[in-house]
Each structure stands twice: as C-alpha cells, then as structure tokens.
Design a protein around this motif. Structure first.
Motif, PDB file in Angstrom:
ATOM      1  N   THR A 145      11.716  11.001  -2.561  1.00 52.15           N
ATOM      2  CA  THR A 145      10.636   8.873  -2.095  1.00 52.15           C
ATOM      3  C   THR A 145      11.143   9.144  -0.872  1.00 52.15           C
ATOM      4  O   THR A 145      10.351   8.515   0.556  1.00 52.15           O
ATOM      5  N   LYS A 146      12.829   9.431  -0.240  1.00 50.98           N
ATOM      6  CA  LYS A 146      13.338   9.267   1.113  1.00 50.98           C
ATOM      7  C   LYS A 146      11.595   9.990   2.330  1.00 50.98           C
ATOM      8  O   LYS A 146      11.631   9.205   2.910  1.00 50.98           O
ATOM      9  N   ILE A 147      11.426  11.385   1.639  1.00 48.07           N
ATOM     10  CA  ILE A 147      10.744  11.878   2.894  1.00 48.07           C
ATOM     11  C   ILE A 147       9.651  11.286   2.605  1.00 48.07           C
ATOM     12  O   ILE A 147       9.261  11.433   4.010  1.00 48.07           O
ATOM     13  N   ALA A 148       8.595  10.874   1.466  1.00 46.07           N
ATOM     14  CA  ALA A 148       7.281  11.139   1.266  1.00 46.07           C
ATOM     15  C   ALA A 148       6.818   9.117   2.282  1.00 46.07           C
ATOM     16  O   ALA A 148       6.325   8.982   3.174  1.00 46.07           O
ATOM     17  N   LEU A 149       8.286   8.809   2.226  1.00 41.38           N
ATOM     18  CA  LEU A 149       8.388   7.623   2.328  1.00 41.38           C
ATOM     19  C   LEU A 149       7.821   7.582   4.202  1.00 41.38           C
ATOM     20  O   LEU A 149       7.561   7.529   4.975  1.00 41.38           O
ATOM     21  N   ALA A 150       9.091   8.229   4.293  1.00 41.88           N
ATOM     22  CA  ALA A 150       8.854   8.550   5.824  1.00 41.88           C
ATOM     23  C   ALA A 150       7.925   9.265   6.915  1.00 41.88           C
ATOM     24  O   ALA A 150       7.128   9.097   7.916  1.00 41.88           O
ATOM     25  N   ILE A 151       7.561  10.459   5.804  1.00 41.87           N
ATOM     26  CA  ILE A 151       5.754  10.726   6.194  1.00 41.87           C
ATOM     27  C   ILE A 151       4.722   9.846   6.389  1.00 41.87           C
ATOM     28  O   ILE A 151       3.940   9.623   7.053  1.00 41.87           O
ATOM     29  N   GLY A 152       4.754   8.863   5.224  1.00 36.13           N
ATOM     30  CA  GLY A 152       3.556   7.900   4.908  1.00 36.13           C
ATOM     31  C   GLY A 152       4.118   6.869   6.376  1.00 36.13           C
ATOM     32  O   GLY A 152       2.798   6.006   7.005  1.00 36.13           O
ATOM     33  N   LYS A 153       4.748   6.433   6.393  1.00 38.37           N
ATOM     34  CA  LYS A 153       5.070   6.245   7.969  1.00 38.37           C
ATOM     35  C   LYS A 153       4.760   6.835   9.286  1.00 38.37           C
ATOM     36  O   LYS A 153       4.239   6.052  10.201  1.00 38.37           O
ATOM     37  N   GLU A 154       5.121   8.133   9.317  1.00 38.42           N
ATOM     38  CA  GLU A 154       4.769   8.385  10.773  1.00 38.42           C
ATOM     39  C   GLU A 154       3.497   9.002  10.422  1.00 38.42           C
ATOM     40  O   GLU A 154       2.726   8.877  11.350  1.00 38.42           O
ATOM     41  N   VAL A 155       2.144   8.647   9.287  1.00 37.21           N
ATOM     42  CA  VAL A 155       0.831   8.322   8.940  1.00 37.21           C
ATOM     43  C   VAL A 155       0.714   7.702   9.330  1.00 37.21           C
ATOM     44  O   VAL A 155      -0.799   7.324   9.983  1.00 37.21           O
ATOM     45  N   GLY A 156       0.813   6.322   9.730  1.00 32.79           N
ATOM     46  CA  GLY A 156       0.845   4.984  10.034  1.00 32.79           C
ATOM     47  C   GLY A 156      -0.210   3.985   8.202  1.00 32.79           C
ATOM     48  O   GLY A 156      -0.888   3.218   8.770  1.00 32.79           O
ATOM     49  N   LEU A 157       0.810   5.134   7.152  1.00 35.88           N
ATOM     50  CA  LEU A 157       0.260   4.355   6.572  1.00 35.88           C
ATOM     51  C   LEU A 157       0.627   2.427   6.419  1.00 35.88           C
ATOM     52  O   LEU A 157       1.226   2.259   6.935  1.00 35.88           O
TER      53      LEU A 157
END
Ligand SMILES: [Fe+2]
Length: 352
Positions: A177-189
């Motif tokens: 979850t921590k990793i996915a959320l960080a990616i999500g923020k990086e791709v601008g979700l």
C-alpha cells in the motif's frame, strides 16, 4: 412564533396596503409595503419576506408576471394572490403556477388574516419536513458510510491476520500500500483515485483465504496446476470485496497480476485496458514480493529487484508506472526498511 415572520404587501393602491398592514400588524406579523413589482423585487433582494401578498393587477409588471419570478428566486416565500372577485379564474391559474392561496377584493379582513395564518403554518410545516428529510438522508448516508468502514476494516483485519499467520507474507499488504500510494502520487492520480488505490492495495490479496496453505508455502517450484490454483486469489478477492467497494477497487484487485503485454495467466485485457490502479499495484506487489523471503527462495536485494523491474518494463509492467516507481524508489521508507536489506546475498529470481 408568528411575530417574527415578515409579510411584504405588494399593491399599487396605498389605501389597500395600509389596510392590510394595520390588520396583519395587529395579528403580530412584521409588515412591509411595495407599490409596484419593481419595488417588491428590490425589497426581496434586500431581505426576502416569508410571505408576499401580491396584487394581480398593477400598472407596469403585473402580479401574474411577478409570481414566477418570485417563486423562481425565492422558493421559500409563500405567495397569496389578491384579486377582484371577477378575476377568480385568473387567481386559480396563479395557484397552478405556484401561488399558495388567493384572496378576493373587496377584502374581508378576517378571511385575509385566516388565509395568512394558514399559509404561513403550511410553509412552516413544509420547511420542517424538508429539514427532517435532509437530516434523515444525512443520517442514512452517515450510517451507510459507517457500515462500509466497519466492513472494510473487518476485511482488512482478515488480510492482516492471514498474513501474520505466515512469516513470509507478514506486513506485505501494508508495504505494498505504501509503495502503491507513492507511485499513485508520482503519476498524479486525483484524490479519489488515491483512496481507491489505498483500498485496492490493502485488500489485494484477501482472496488468498481460498488458497491451499501447503501450496502457498511449498519450498520448491510450483507445478502448473499449483500456480493456477494460487492465481485464483485475484478473482476470489475481487468477489469478496465487491459488495462494499466500488467497481474501480474490484477491478484493481481482479487484475493485479495482469501483465502489461497480456502474457499473464487467463488475462482478458492488456496494456492501457488494464485498470491503472492494477498496473500500479502490479509493480508495488512485485517489488515487495521480490524483496521478501519466500519458502522457495531468499529475498532479493533492493538493487536486484529494481533491476528486475527495469528488465520487465513494457512486458510485465506498464512503462509509465514502472519508471515512476524507479524514480521514487530511493525515497521509499519501505524500500529502505524492507526485508531485502537483511538479505543482500540472494541470487534467486523466482517470484510467486
Ligand atoms: Fe496477489
């Protein structure tokens, strides 16, 4: 209490306005007067009245013309139309257009007072019902949210309990979850997609409840049948959470093992047709799995896992998502604190 309700008397004849003003003031109402439609609109703009007594026939804009404007702008203002007896047909027409009552000239002051009391009482009741309905809806919404929150919390607890039973998977969903959320923020979700991603990540492996533990913990290579058996967890998990999460979260869980190039097991979609949340989850899930010990192999080092992700860009992983992950990977607390840091010597690359 009636004392505080304001009545705007709109009539071009001063004597009629005074007559109504006197009578209704004595009844405890606060009255104001307007000699034309324009003046009435001005007074309403400054301070909308609870009730308007509106003369049908006035020079300039008539009461019939003013009525829809008042009802459109001040829906909570009750309107009583004042009309000559001979115009009863027009008054009824006004009722159809939203007037609350009508009174006939020459006026019977007692009848007018009665009509005003009755109309304002009806208005009060309507407002009370509306307020009650709004609160009721709010309460239903709150309770629905609470039930959903409790149910999701229970499923989340089930996932953590499942993971805790197994030393190899303990803490996996939280790290993913921590990793996915960080990616999500990086791709601008956007915010709501981040919230979906949070639930999708936390619950992505709930379907493992249906997986045979002896297969999951098998210390050697899986047979094709065993691999297929383990992979049902994506479909099973989507089915478990379906009653309480939205379709985006369900699809995220269903597709979290899909390969970007369509080469995954029983895959029905590929590329951009795989939900973005699932493509993000795939990278986060694979990274945490690779950097964690498994019964059949020790953990990879972070560097090895990053190389593996890089190697699988465009095949297993969405290139945009994978690059976003590689960009932020050094700043992820999960990466620094993962099991991989304690297993620098691993050479095995098999990931389940
Ligand atoms: Fe999974």
């Amino acid at each position: 209490m009636a004392e505080r309700e304001r009545i705007l008397i709109v009539d071009d004849e001063t004597s009629i306005r005074k007559l109504l003003h006197q009578k209704l003031s004595r009844q405890g109402y606060h009255c104001e007067e307007a000699g034309s439609a324009e003046e009435a609109l001005e007074k309403m703009r400054a301070n909308p009245a609870e009730l308007m007594i509106l003369d049908i026939k006035m020079p300039g804009k008539s009461g019939i013309e003013l009525l829809p404007e008042i009802k459109g702008k001040y829906a909570d203002t009750a309107v009583i139309m004042a009309t000559a007896l001979t115009e009863a047909g027009i008054a009824i027409q006004c009722m159809k257009q939203g007037a609350d009552d009508y009174i006939c000239k020459p006026f019977n002051l007692e009848e007018i007072a009665l009509s005003v009391d009755k109309t304002l009482e009806k208005r009060r009741l309507e407002l009370q019902i509306r307020e009650y309905q709004e609160h009721l809806q709010e309460k239903v919404d709150q309770q629905t949210k609470e039930i959903r929150r409790l149910f999701l919390g229970a499923i989340e607890a089930l996932v953590f309990a499942l993971e805790a039973k197994d030393e190899y998977t303990a803490g996996h969903s939280r790290r993913v979850t921590k990793i996915a959320l960080a990616i999500g923020k990086e791709v601008g979700l956007p915010k709501d997609a981040i919230e979906d991603l949070r639930w999708g990540s936390l619950l992505h492996d709930v379907g493992k409840i249906a997986v045979d533990q002896s297969i999951q913990n098998k210390p050697s290579r899986l047979t094709s049948d065993e691999y297929q058996h383990i992979m049902i967890h994506a479909q099973v998990g989507a089915g478990i959470v379906k009653p309480v999460v939205n379709d985006r979260v369900v699809e995220m869980i269903e597709h979290h093992h899909d390969h970007y190039d369509g080469s995954g097991l029983h895959q029905t979609v590929a590329g951009e047709d795989i939900p973005l949340g699932a493509r993000i989850l795939a990278v986060a899930d694979a990274f945490d799995a690779m950097t964690s010990d498994r019964p059949y192999r020790p953990a990879m080092t972070v560097e090895e896992a990053l190389r593996e992700i890089k190697r699988c860009v465009d095949t297993q992983f969405d290139p945009v998502v994978a690059r976003a992950f590689l960009k932020i990977s050094s700043s992820l607390p999960t990466v620094e604190g993962s099991q991989a840091t304690a297993s620098k010597t691993s050479k095995t690359r098999r990931v389940r």
